[in-house]
Design a protein around this motif. Sequence first.
Motif, mmCIF file in Angstrom:
data_model
loop_
_atom_site.group_PDB
_atom_site.id
_atom_site.type_symbol
_atom_site.label_atom_id
_atom_site.label_comp_id
_atom_site.label_asym_id
_atom_site.label_seq_id
_atom_site.Cartn_x
_atom_site.Cartn_y
_atom_site.Cartn_z
ATOM 1 N N ALA A 1 0.834 -1.209 0.000
ATOM 2 C CA ALA A 1 0.000 0.000 0.000
ATOM 3 C C ALA A 1 0.862 1.250 0.000
ATOM 4 N N ARG A 2 1.830 1.293 0.896
ATOM 5 C CA ARG A 2 2.689 2.494 0.959
ATOM 6 C C ARG A 2 3.541 2.619 -0.293
ATOM 7 N N ASN A 3 3.980 1.501 -0.840
ATOM 8 C CA ASN A 3 4.783 1.559 -2.057
ATOM 9 C C ASN A 3 4.020 2.195 -3.205
ATOM 10 N N ALA A 4 2.779 1.764 -3.422
ATOM 11 C CA ALA A 4 1.991 2.290 -4.538
ATOM 12 C C ALA A 4 1.749 3.784 -4.387
ATOM 13 N N VAL A 5 1.396 4.219 -3.169
ATOM 14 C CA VAL A 5 1.124 5.645 -2.947
ATOM 15 C C VAL A 5 2.414 6.454 -3.025
ATOM 16 N N ASP A 6 3.493 5.930 -2.467
ATOM 17 C CA ASP A 6 4.777 6.625 -2.532
ATOM 18 C C ASP A 6 5.201 6.851 -3.973
ATOM 19 N N ALA A 7 5.049 5.840 -4.829
ATOM 20 C CA ALA A 7 5.416 5.992 -6.235
ATOM 21 C C ALA A 7 4.563 7.061 -6.911
ATOM 22 N N ALA A 8 3.259 7.066 -6.600
ATOM 23 C CA ALA A 8 2.380 8.076 -7.187
ATOM 24 C C ALA A 8 2.751 9.479 -6.711
ATOM 25 N N LEU A 9 3.159 9.597 -5.455
ATOM 26 C CA LEU A 9 3.567 10.905 -4.935
ATOM 27 C C LEU A 9 4.853 11.391 -5.603
ATOM 28 N N TRP A 10 5.818 10.486 -5.791
ATOM 29 C CA TRP A 10 7.040 10.851 -6.508
ATOM 30 C C TRP A 10 6.703 11.377 -7.909
ATOM 31 N N ALA A 11 5.854 10.633 -8.614
ATOM 32 C CA ALA A 11 5.512 11.009 -9.987
ATOM 33 C C ALA A 11 4.737 12.328 -10.024
ATOM 34 N N LEU A 12 3.836 12.519 -9.067
ATOM 35 C CA LEU A 12 3.077 13.772 -9.017
ATOM 36 C C LEU A 12 4.005 14.950 -8.738
ATOM 37 N N GLU A 13 4.898 14.787 -7.782
ATOM 38 C CA GLU A 13 5.867 15.835 -7.476
ATOM 39 C C GLU A 13 6.729 16.156 -8.698
ATOM 40 N N SER A 14 7.122 15.111 -9.419
ATOM 41 C CA SER A 14 7.915 15.289 -10.627
ATOM 42 C C SER A 14 7.157 16.104 -11.671
ATOM 43 N N GLN A 15 5.874 15.776 -11.843
ATOM 44 C CA GLN A 15 5.049 16.529 -12.792
ATOM 45 C C GLN A 15 4.869 17.980 -12.351
ATOM 46 N N GLN A 16 4.614 18.177 -11.071
ATOM 47 C CA GLN A 16 4.377 19.533 -10.564
ATOM 48 C C GLN A 16 5.607 20.417 -10.729
ATOM 49 N N GLN A 17 6.767 19.838 -10.521
ATOM 50 C CA GLN A 17 8.007 20.605 -10.609
ATOM 51 C C GLN A 17 8.610 20.601 -12.005
ATOM 52 N N ALA A 18 8.032 19.806 -12.900
ATOM 53 C CA ALA A 18 8.512 19.687 -14.276
ATOM 54 C C ALA A 18 9.976 19.265 -14.331
ATOM 55 N N ILE A 19 10.314 18.306 -13.473
ATOM 56 C CA ILE A 19 11.657 17.724 -13.471
ATOM 57 C C ILE A 19 11.511 16.210 -13.350
ATOM 58 N N PRO A 20 12.472 15.435 -13.848
ATOM 59 C CA PRO A 20 12.386 13.976 -13.705
ATOM 60 C C PRO A 20 12.511 13.558 -12.250
ATOM 61 N N VAL A 21 12.013 12.359 -11.940
ATOM 62 C CA VAL A 21 12.027 11.897 -10.553
ATOM 63 C C VAL A 21 13.442 11.803 -10.015
ATOM 64 N N TRP A 22 14.378 11.360 -10.828
ATOM 65 C CA TRP A 22 15.741 11.228 -10.326
ATOM 66 C C TRP A 22 16.286 12.563 -9.847
ATOM 67 N N ARG A 23 15.923 13.634 -10.524
ATOM 68 C CA ARG A 23 16.393 14.948 -10.085
ATOM 69 C C ARG A 23 15.664 15.389 -8.819
ATOM 70 N N ALA A 24 14.369 15.102 -8.736
ATOM 71 C CA ALA A 24 13.613 15.425 -7.521
ATOM 72 C C ALA A 24 14.184 14.685 -6.317
ATOM 73 N N ALA A 25 14.743 13.495 -6.555
ATOM 74 C CA ALA A 25 15.322 12.696 -5.475
ATOM 75 C C ALA A 25 16.764 13.083 -5.168
ATOM 76 N N GLY A 26 17.322 14.009 -5.915
ATOM 77 C CA GLY A 26 18.701 14.409 -5.701
ATOM 78 C C GLY A 26 19.701 13.379 -6.166
ATOM 79 N N LEU A 27 19.316 12.575 -7.157
ATOM 80 C CA LEU A 27 20.184 11.523 -7.675
ATOM 81 C C LEU A 27 20.822 11.954 -8.988
ATOM 82 N N PRO A 28 21.961 11.359 -9.346
ATOM 83 C CA PRO A 28 22.527 11.628 -10.672
ATOM 84 C C PRO A 28 21.665 11.031 -11.770
ATOM 85 N N ALA A 29 21.868 11.505 -12.992
ATOM 86 C CA ALA A 29 21.110 10.974 -14.126
ATOM 87 C C ALA A 29 21.313 9.466 -14.216
ATOM 88 N N PRO A 30 20.240 8.684 -14.364
ATOM 89 C CA PRO A 30 20.365 7.229 -14.344
ATOM 90 C C PRO A 30 21.024 6.677 -15.602
#
Length: 337
Positions: A89-118
């Motif tokens: 349950a938490r995994n599914a919602v967490d993934a949706a939150l990551w993707a929503l945040e990515s869309q809102q900020q217009a940046i890929p998830v890896w950048r929102a997470a502070g990770l290098p380009a995959p």
Amino acid sequence: MRPRKLSLRIERWPLAVPFRITGHVIDAACLVSVTLDDGYHTGNGEASGVFYLGETPESIAAQIETARAPIEAGITRAQLLDVLPPGGARNAVDAALWALESQQQAIPVWRAAGLPAPRALLTTMTIGTDTPQAMAEAARALTHARALKIKLDGTAADAPRLAAIRDMRPDVPLAVDANQGWSRAHFDAMIPLLQQLGVGMLEQPFAIGADACLEHIDCPISLAADESFQDLADLPEVARRYDVVNLKLDKCGGLTRALDLATHVRDAGLSLMVGCMAGTSLAIAPAFLLGQQCDHVDLDGPIFLARDREPSVVYTDGLLHCPPQTWGHAGAPPFFR
């Protein structure tokens, strides 16, 4: 916090052929898909849950429903950790939150997470339990695989199964996954053969709670904990018994928690593996980001499906590629079509 609408859907994605592991046959990826919509952007996630802990799509959906109010009110990923326990349950919602945040900020998830380009990841391809001949043929058919994981169930057929696969594919690294199915006698009998055939890793030979003996065994093959590691509380015992921890987002409850756990596992001196349950590319995309920090990658779930979700991850020459449009912001339409 910006409010959003939560939508849930139980889905069944058939496998091309049934897949067998110790004590279990999988014929479909049965999962819950989650969509969060703030009126301008959408985020999506999915989870199959942990079947051996009794999770089902129905139980996952019911658990998410208990948290509908805070989720729709605009809960953050950090707050979600205190609202839902580890699991699907938490995994599914967490993934949706990551993707929503990515869309809102217009940046890929890896950048929102502070990770290098995959980068593309070398992933193992898994062969389910079957007759020695069928497993050898499956190994031959995986011509693009550059590493194989072999499911063995603790029966007398394990030795000829493994030997047949090594005869068919002398060119690739092998790992063995027992899925908790071995006895101590079977372990002792198989270790010399694993050494002889050049097996590099043995995953979860014993059942949860029955692996204390590993503290007193000087095993010549790297040992990986899967079912024995669910969350941080398991780490002290696991560190005494294993060399590698298999992190799965369905077990620990999402990428947010997994990134934190990865640091703790490293600090304990263990290597990292990322694995997956049965699922579509939407489940693999978040795990692909975790895989950037891992020593071993086992993210082949979608290759077993009769049909994957679109857009999908791509497997070429043993490598896993995750195109930007697969999940999160990529200037593309919403994931579900």
